[in-house]
Write a protein that holds these residues in place. Structure first.
Motif, PDB file in Angstrom:
ATOM      1  N   ALA A   1      -4.918  -9.856  26.100  1.00 57.84           N
ATOM      2  CA  ALA A   1      -4.703 -11.172  25.482  1.00 57.84           C
ATOM      3  C   ALA A   1      -5.465 -11.334  24.170  1.00 57.84           C
ATOM      4  CB  ALA A   1      -5.103 -12.282  26.457  1.00 57.84           C
ATOM      5  N   HIS A   2      -6.462 -10.479  23.931  1.00 51.71           N
ATOM      6  CA  HIS A   2      -7.265 -10.554  22.709  1.00 51.71           C
ATOM      7  C   HIS A   2      -6.707  -9.701  21.579  1.00 51.71           C
ATOM      8  CE1 HIS A   2     -10.845 -11.381  25.615  1.00 51.71           C
ATOM      9  NE2 HIS A   2     -10.124 -12.468  25.403  1.00 51.71           N
ATOM     10  N   ALA A   3      -5.611  -9.006  21.820  1.00 51.54           N
ATOM     11  CA  ALA A   3      -5.100  -8.019  20.856  1.00 51.54           C
ATOM     12  C   ALA A   3      -4.880  -8.598  19.462  1.00 51.54           C
ATOM     13  CB  ALA A   3      -3.816  -7.373  21.383  1.00 51.54           C
ATOM     14  N   ASP A   4      -4.237  -9.742  19.356  1.00 54.45           N
ATOM     15  CA  ASP A   4      -3.936 -10.298  18.024  1.00 54.45           C
ATOM     16  C   ASP A   4      -5.217 -10.622  17.253  1.00 54.45           C
ATOM     17  OD1 ASP A   4      -1.225 -10.051  18.492  1.00 54.45           O
ATOM     18  OD2 ASP A   4      -0.952 -12.164  19.037  1.00 54.45           O
ATOM     19  N   GLY A   5      -6.166 -11.288  17.910  1.00 57.88           N
ATOM     20  CA  GLY A   5      -7.410 -11.647  17.241  1.00 57.88           C
ATOM     21  C   GLY A   5      -8.239 -10.435  16.859  1.00 57.88           C
TER      22      GLY A   5
ATOM     23  N   ARG B   1      -2.512  -1.456  14.423  1.00 56.87           N
ATOM     24  CA  ARG B   1      -2.356  -2.192  15.685  1.00 56.87           C
ATOM     25  C   ARG B   1      -2.520  -1.240  16.865  1.00 56.87           C
ATOM     26  NH1 ARG B   1      -1.369  -7.119  17.042  1.00 56.87           N
ATOM     27  NH2 ARG B   1      -0.509  -7.585  19.078  1.00 56.87           N
ATOM     28  N   ASP B   2      -1.966  -0.020  16.748  1.00 61.91           N
ATOM     29  CA  ASP B   2      -2.114   0.971  17.820  1.00 61.91           C
ATOM     30  C   ASP B   2      -3.570   1.343  18.049  1.00 61.91           C
ATOM     31  OD1 ASP B   2       0.592   1.021  18.389  1.00 61.91           O
ATOM     32  OD2 ASP B   2       0.993   2.856  17.245  1.00 61.91           O
ATOM     33  N   ASP B   3      -4.369   1.428  16.972  1.00 61.69           N
ATOM     34  CA  ASP B   3      -5.810   1.705  17.112  1.00 61.69           C
ATOM     35  C   ASP B   3      -6.480   0.613  17.947  1.00 61.69           C
ATOM     36  OD1 ASP B   3      -5.692   3.975  15.421  1.00 61.69           O
ATOM     37  OD2 ASP B   3      -6.202   2.784  13.637  1.00 61.69           O
ATOM     38  N   THR B   4      -6.158  -0.638  17.633  1.00 65.12           N
ATOM     39  CA  THR B   4      -6.761  -1.764  18.354  1.00 65.12           C
ATOM     40  C   THR B   4      -6.324  -1.764  19.813  1.00 65.12           C
ATOM     41  OG1 THR B   4      -6.982  -3.105  16.353  1.00 65.12           O
ATOM     42  CG2 THR B   4      -6.947  -4.291  18.444  1.00 65.12           C
ATOM     43  N   LEU B   5      -5.044  -1.518  20.073  1.00 67.76           N
ATOM     44  CA  LEU B   5      -4.555  -1.485  21.457  1.00 67.76           C
ATOM     45  C   LEU B   5      -5.213  -0.349  22.245  1.00 67.76           C
ATOM     46  CD1 LEU B   5      -0.771  -2.264  20.867  1.00 67.76           C
ATOM     47  CD2 LEU B   5      -2.563  -3.831  21.680  1.00 67.76           C
ATOM     48  N   ALA B   6      -5.396   0.798  21.604  1.00 67.08           N
ATOM     49  CA  ALA B   6      -6.058   1.930  22.268  1.00 67.08           C
ATOM     50  C   ALA B   6      -7.515   1.594  22.569  1.00 67.08           C
ATOM     51  CB  ALA B   6      -5.954   3.186  21.407  1.00 67.08           C
ATOM     52  N   MET B   7      -8.181   0.893  21.639  1.00 67.64           N
ATOM     53  CA  MET B   7      -9.569   0.472  21.863  1.00 67.64           C
ATOM     54  C   MET B   7      -9.643  -0.437  23.090  1.00 67.64           C
ATOM     55  SD  MET B   7     -12.039  -1.958  19.511  1.00 67.64           S
ATOM     56  CE  MET B   7     -11.006  -3.371  19.848  1.00 67.64           C
ATOM     57  N   ILE B   8      -8.737  -1.393  23.190  1.00 76.25           N
ATOM     58  CA  ILE B   8      -8.741  -2.322  24.326  1.00 76.25           C
ATOM     59  C   ILE B   8      -8.569  -1.555  25.635  1.00 76.25           C
ATOM     60  CG2 ILE B   8      -7.489  -4.218  25.441  1.00 76.25           C
ATOM     61  CD1 ILE B   8      -6.916  -5.279  22.550  1.00 76.25           C
ATOM     62  N   GLU B   9      -7.695  -0.572  25.661  1.00 73.87           N
ATOM     63  CA  GLU B   9      -7.498   0.230  26.879  1.00 73.87           C
ATOM     64  C   GLU B   9      -8.767   0.984  27.259  1.00 73.87           C
ATOM     65  OE1 GLU B   9      -4.936   0.090  29.064  1.00 73.87           O
ATOM     66  OE2 GLU B   9      -4.320  -1.543  27.733  1.00 73.87           O
ATOM     67  N   ARG B  10      -9.429   1.593  26.273  1.00 81.46           N
ATOM     68  CA  ARG B  10     -10.692   2.308  26.541  1.00 81.46           C
ATOM     69  C   ARG B  10     -11.756   1.351  27.082  1.00 81.46           C
ATOM     70  NH1 ARG B  10      -9.546   4.504  21.472  1.00 81.46           N
ATOM     71  NH2 ARG B  10     -11.136   3.198  20.504  1.00 81.46           N
TER      72      ARG B  10
ATOM     73  N   GLU C   1     -15.749 -23.765  18.976  1.00 79.97           N
ATOM     74  CA  GLU C   1     -15.163 -24.853  18.189  1.00 79.97           C
ATOM     75  C   GLU C   1     -13.679 -24.638  17.901  1.00 79.97           C
ATOM     76  OE1 GLU C   1     -15.728 -26.320  13.674  1.00 79.97           O
ATOM     77  OE2 GLU C   1     -17.564 -26.358  14.885  1.00 79.97           O
ATOM     78  N   SER C   2     -13.297 -23.404  17.562  1.00 79.67           N
ATOM     79  CA  SER C   2     -11.906 -23.125  17.171  1.00 79.67           C
ATOM     80  C   SER C   2     -11.088 -22.414  18.247  1.00 79.67           C
ATOM     81  CB  SER C   2     -11.894 -22.248  15.918  1.00 79.67           C
ATOM     82  OG  SER C   2     -12.402 -20.944  16.231  1.00 79.67           O
ATOM     83  N   GLU C   3     -11.766 -21.848  19.268  1.00 76.24           N
ATOM     84  CA  GLU C   3     -11.130 -21.018  20.309  1.00 76.24           C
ATOM     85  C   GLU C   3     -10.488 -19.758  19.717  1.00 76.24           C
ATOM     86  OE1 GLU C   3     -11.089 -21.060  23.776  1.00 76.24           O
ATOM     87  OE2 GLU C   3     -12.670 -22.542  23.533  1.00 76.24           O
ATOM     88  N   GLN C   4     -10.944 -19.339  18.536  1.00 79.74           N
ATOM     89  CA  GLN C   4     -10.448 -18.115  17.902  1.00 79.74           C
ATOM     90  C   GLN C   4     -11.416 -16.968  18.128  1.00 79.74           C
ATOM     91  OE1 GLN C   4      -9.875 -18.797  13.720  1.00 79.74           O
ATOM     92  NE2 GLN C   4      -8.042 -20.036  14.030  1.00 79.74           N
ATOM     93  N   ILE C   5     -10.862 -15.747  18.173  1.00 81.67           N
ATOM     94  CA  ILE C   5     -11.699 -14.560  18.226  1.00 81.67           C
ATOM     95  C   ILE C   5     -12.258 -14.323  16.829  1.00 81.67           C
ATOM     96  CG2 ILE C   5     -11.714 -12.052  18.525  1.00 81.67           C
ATOM     97  CD1 ILE C   5      -9.687 -12.469  20.786  1.00 81.67           C
ATOM     98  N   ILE C   6     -13.591 -14.327  16.739  1.00 82.51           N
ATOM     99  CA  ILE C   6     -14.226 -14.149  15.427  1.00 82.51           C
ATOM    100  C   ILE C   6     -15.035 -12.862  15.361  1.00 82.51           C
ATOM    101  CG2 ILE C   6     -14.277 -16.631  14.985  1.00 82.51           C
ATOM    102  CD1 ILE C   6     -17.423 -16.323  15.456  1.00 82.51           C
ATOM    103  N   GLY C   7     -15.136 -12.150  16.486  1.00 82.69           N
ATOM    104  CA  GLY C   7     -15.923 -10.931  16.481  1.00 82.69           C
ATOM    105  C   GLY C   7     -15.820 -10.197  17.795  1.00 82.69           C
ATOM    106  N   ALA C   8     -16.605  -9.139  17.887  1.00 79.34           N
ATOM    107  CA  ALA C   8     -16.679  -8.344  19.110  1.00 79.34           C
ATOM    108  C   ALA C   8     -18.047  -7.689  19.154  1.00 79.34           C
ATOM    109  CB  ALA C   8     -15.583  -7.285  19.126  1.00 79.34           C
TER     110      ALA C   8
END
Length: 182
Positions: free
Chosen positions: A17-21, A42-51, A70-77
């Motif tokens: 669910a965090h993929a877009d942010g 996008r594939d790099d990010t999706l692969a990171m989430i799987e790992r 405040e915004s409910e947005q992903i601002i970091g990791a």
């Protein structure tokens, strides 16, 4: 899986669910400048989430997405993981933020709660952090957290500045904070 909270952030274990942010952040070449040197696809990010999801299952810790309350947005990791991704090594703390959130104290705020998790929950004896030698912003957060410069070491296929802190130093720092608040 552990959710951590601060005054302005909710740190949620990374999910699909965090993929877009996360992709919005990781696709910014300036955000990735000192991490991989290039924007993620996008594939790099999706692969990171799987790992990351696999590491949460295996170890009970890994990377969180930083959700600004405040915004409910992903601002970091940020993460607590084994240095070099090797369980034989000490714990490592790390972070990255969207460029529009740099210099506002979010990294330090998240680092505090992640370090507390590493020492107080996981009972780590040593917490390390690495950054590109030119990444003054990350080095500042490491110093502000109470970490000491250890030297230049080769991690993640680059020569990095390494900082660390023992649990005893963390505990003493926490005790100092308690006494200062009285």
């Amino acid at each position: 899986m552990t959710i951590l909270t601060t005054q302005r952030l909710r740190l949620e274990p990374m999910t699909d669910a965090h993929a877009d942010g996360l992709f919005a952040m990781n696709s910014d070449p300036e955000v990735m400048r000192y991490i991989t040197g290039k924007a993620d696809t996008r594939d790099d990010t999706l692969a990171m989430i799987e790992r990351v999801k696999a590491r949460w299952l295996e170890f009970g810790f890994s990377w969180w997405s930083f959700v600004e309350l405040e915004s409910e947005q992903i601002i970091g990791a940020g993460c607590i993981q084994h240095l070099g991704r090797d369980p034989a090594n000490p714990l490592e703390i790390g972070w990255r933020l969207r460029q529009d959130k740099w210099g506002q104290g979010f990294a330090s705020e998240a680092a505090e709660v992640m370090a507390s998790f590493a020492f107080d929950t996981l009972k780590g004896d040593l917490l390390c952090a690495v950054c590109h030698q030119d990444n003054k912003g990350s080095a500042h957060v490491m110093k502000k957290l109470g970490m000491q410069y250890r030297g230049i070491e080769r991690w993640y296929e680059m020569d990095t500045a390494v900082y660390d802190m023992t649990r005893a130093v963390w505990a003493a720092r926490s005790d100092d904070d308690l006494h200062r608040d009285k």
